[in-house]
Design an enzyme around this catalytic site. Structure first.
Site, PDB file in Angstrom:
ATOM      1  N   HIS A  17      24.585 -30.662  13.675  1.00 54.80           N
ATOM      2  CA  HIS A  17      25.837 -30.264  14.340  1.00 54.80           C
ATOM      3  C   HIS A  17      25.530 -29.508  15.634  1.00 54.80           C
ATOM      4  O   HIS A  17      26.177 -29.715  16.656  1.00 54.80           O
ATOM      5  CB  HIS A  17      26.653 -29.322  13.448  1.00 54.80           C
ATOM      6  CG  HIS A  17      27.246 -29.940  12.224  1.00 54.80           C
ATOM      7  ND1 HIS A  17      27.127 -29.381  10.971  1.00 54.80           N
ATOM      8  CD2 HIS A  17      27.979 -31.062  12.055  1.00 54.80           C
ATOM      9  CE1 HIS A  17      27.768 -30.124  10.085  1.00 54.80           C
ATOM     10  NE2 HIS A  17      28.286 -31.172  10.710  1.00 54.80           N
ATOM     11  N   LYS A  41      35.642 -33.549   0.077  1.00 54.35           N
ATOM     12  CA  LYS A  41      34.449 -32.714  -0.132  1.00 54.35           C
ATOM     13  C   LYS A  41      34.789 -31.412  -0.834  1.00 54.35           C
ATOM     14  O   LYS A  41      35.851 -30.840  -0.606  1.00 54.35           O
ATOM     15  CB  LYS A  41      33.789 -32.405   1.221  1.00 54.35           C
ATOM     16  CG  LYS A  41      33.137 -33.625   1.837  1.00 54.35           C
ATOM     17  CD  LYS A  41      32.405 -33.268   3.105  1.00 54.35           C
ATOM     18  CE  LYS A  41      31.758 -34.502   3.721  1.00 54.35           C
ATOM     19  NZ  LYS A  41      31.297 -34.232   5.091  1.00 54.35           N
ATOM     20  N   ARG A  90      25.102 -40.450  12.434  1.00 56.01           N
ATOM     21  CA  ARG A  90      23.685 -40.256  12.088  1.00 56.01           C
ATOM     22  C   ARG A  90      22.977 -41.596  11.945  1.00 56.01           C
ATOM     23  O   ARG A  90      21.906 -41.818  12.492  1.00 56.01           O
ATOM     24  CB  ARG A  90      23.572 -39.461  10.781  1.00 56.01           C
ATOM     25  CG  ARG A  90      23.946 -38.008  10.937  1.00 56.01           C
ATOM     26  CD  ARG A  90      24.121 -37.355   9.608  1.00 56.01           C
ATOM     27  NE  ARG A  90      25.184 -38.014   8.865  1.00 56.01           N
ATOM     28  CZ  ARG A  90      25.739 -37.550   7.768  1.00 56.01           C
ATOM     29  NH1 ARG A  90      25.299 -36.426   7.236  1.00 56.01           N
ATOM     30  NH2 ARG A  90      26.712 -38.190   7.176  1.00 56.01           N
ATOM     31  N   SER A 128      25.544 -31.880   5.403  1.00 54.35           N
ATOM     32  CA  SER A 128      25.975 -30.602   4.822  1.00 54.35           C
ATOM     33  C   SER A 128      26.047 -30.704   3.301  1.00 54.35           C
ATOM     34  O   SER A 128      25.731 -29.737   2.599  1.00 54.35           O
ATOM     35  CB  SER A 128      27.349 -30.205   5.365  1.00 54.35           C
ATOM     36  OG  SER A 128      27.269 -29.982   6.738  1.00 54.35           O
TER      37      SER A 128
HETATM   38  O1  PNS Z   1      32.388 -32.838   8.568  1.00 52.12           O
HETATM   39  P1  PNS Z   1      33.281 -33.850   7.913  1.00 52.12           P
HETATM   40  O2  PNS Z   1      33.588 -33.445   6.485  1.00 52.12           O
HETATM   41  O3  PNS Z   1      32.724 -35.245   7.985  1.00 52.12           O
HETATM   42  O4  PNS Z   1      34.648 -33.848   8.749  1.00 52.12           O
HETATM   43  C1  PNS Z   1      35.749 -34.645   8.361  1.00 52.12           C
HETATM   44  C2  PNS Z   1      37.044 -34.077   8.980  1.00 52.12           C
HETATM   45  C3  PNS Z   1      37.245 -32.636   8.527  1.00 52.12           C
HETATM   46  C4  PNS Z   1      36.953 -34.142  10.490  1.00 52.12           C
HETATM   47  C5  PNS Z   1      38.217 -34.979   8.475  1.00 52.12           C
HETATM   48  O5  PNS Z   1      38.291 -34.953   7.072  1.00 52.12           O
HETATM   49  C6  PNS Z   1      39.547 -34.528   9.084  1.00 52.12           C
HETATM   50  O6  PNS Z   1      39.871 -34.930  10.189  1.00 52.12           O
HETATM   51  N1  PNS Z   1      40.300 -33.684   8.346  1.00 52.12           N
HETATM   52  C7  PNS Z   1      41.569 -33.162   8.798  1.00 52.12           C
HETATM   53  C8  PNS Z   1      42.715 -33.916   8.117  1.00 52.12           C
HETATM   54  C9  PNS Z   1      42.950 -35.255   8.798  1.00 52.12           C
HETATM   55  O7  PNS Z   1      43.239 -35.335   9.969  1.00 52.12           O
HETATM   56  N2  PNS Z   1      42.822 -36.330   7.999  1.00 52.12           N
HETATM   57  C10 PNS Z   1      43.002 -37.688   8.477  1.00 52.12           C
HETATM   58  C11 PNS Z   1      41.662 -38.288   8.871  1.00 52.12           C
HETATM   59  S1  PNS Z   1      41.831 -39.886   9.561  1.00 52.12           S
END
Ligand code: PNS
Length: 166
Positions: A17, A41, A90, A128
């Site tokens: 990150h 998660k 990644r 993570s």
């Molecule tokens: O680090 P991560 O867990 O891969 O991040 C994923 C994250 C937090 C960016 C994604 O789950 C997210 O955007 N969450 C906010 C809710 C949302 O907008 N959901 C619709 C995704 S298309």
């Protein structure tokens, strides 16, 4: 003014990150690191802890701001008036989900651009989720996270262990 948003769950922030956000930071004027909720998660650190740790590790980068929200990414991006979302890739394994999320987000918010940046190869194996798993079983996470994050996680886990033995 190029204001970009770098969203994630950051539980915890990894060296991958830090590499990505430093590189994105060089390409824009303001970078907003957004700690968001990922329902897929399970959490180790509280959102406030994740935010505080990102601020400690990256807060000296000019124009970088860290925020947290339970809202949708597109809503947060609109609130902070970000024009572009940056996400890391990644390996090719990440691409299916990242492209799907990018297309969902661009359908919800057509003006929002999504930039997928490849992770530096030396960090491509770090996630993570595995860092949490390794730390929770007492493994050494120093090769995967900044020293400040390692120290904080070890302290939090030691506190949890102490609570369990009381
Ligand atoms: O680090 P991560 O867990 O891969 O991040 C994923 C994250 C937090 C960016 C994604 O789950 C997210 O955007 N969450 C906010 C809710 C949302 O907008 N959901 C619709 C995704 S298309």
């Amino acid at each position: 003014m190029r204001r970009w948003i770098f969203p994630g769950s950051f539980d915890p922030l990894t060296l991958g990150h830090v590499d990505l956000l430093s590189r994105a930071h060089r390409l824009c004027d303001e970078l907003i690191v957004a700690v968001l909720h990922n329902p897929r998660k399970q959490g180790l650190l509280l959102p406030a802890q994740r935010i505080a740790l990102i601020e400690e590790v990256c807060g000296d980068l000019p124009g970088l701001r860290v925020i947290g929200s339970d809202r949708l990414l597109v809503q947060v991006a609109q609130d902070v008036e970000a024009q572009c979302v940056v996400r890391g890739l990644r390996t090719s394994g990440d691409s299916a989900l990242e492209i799907q999320m990018a297309q969902l987000n661009r359908t919800l918010s057509p003006g929002l651009e999504v930039l997928l940046m490849t992770t530096a190869p030396q960090y491509a194996f770090i996630s993570s989720s595995f860092v949490r798993e390794i730390a929770e079983k007492g493994g050494d996470i120093s090769a995967f996270v900044p020293p400040r994050i390692e120290a904080a996680i070890n302290k939090i886990l030691a506190g949890k262990q102490e609570e369990e033995t009381l």
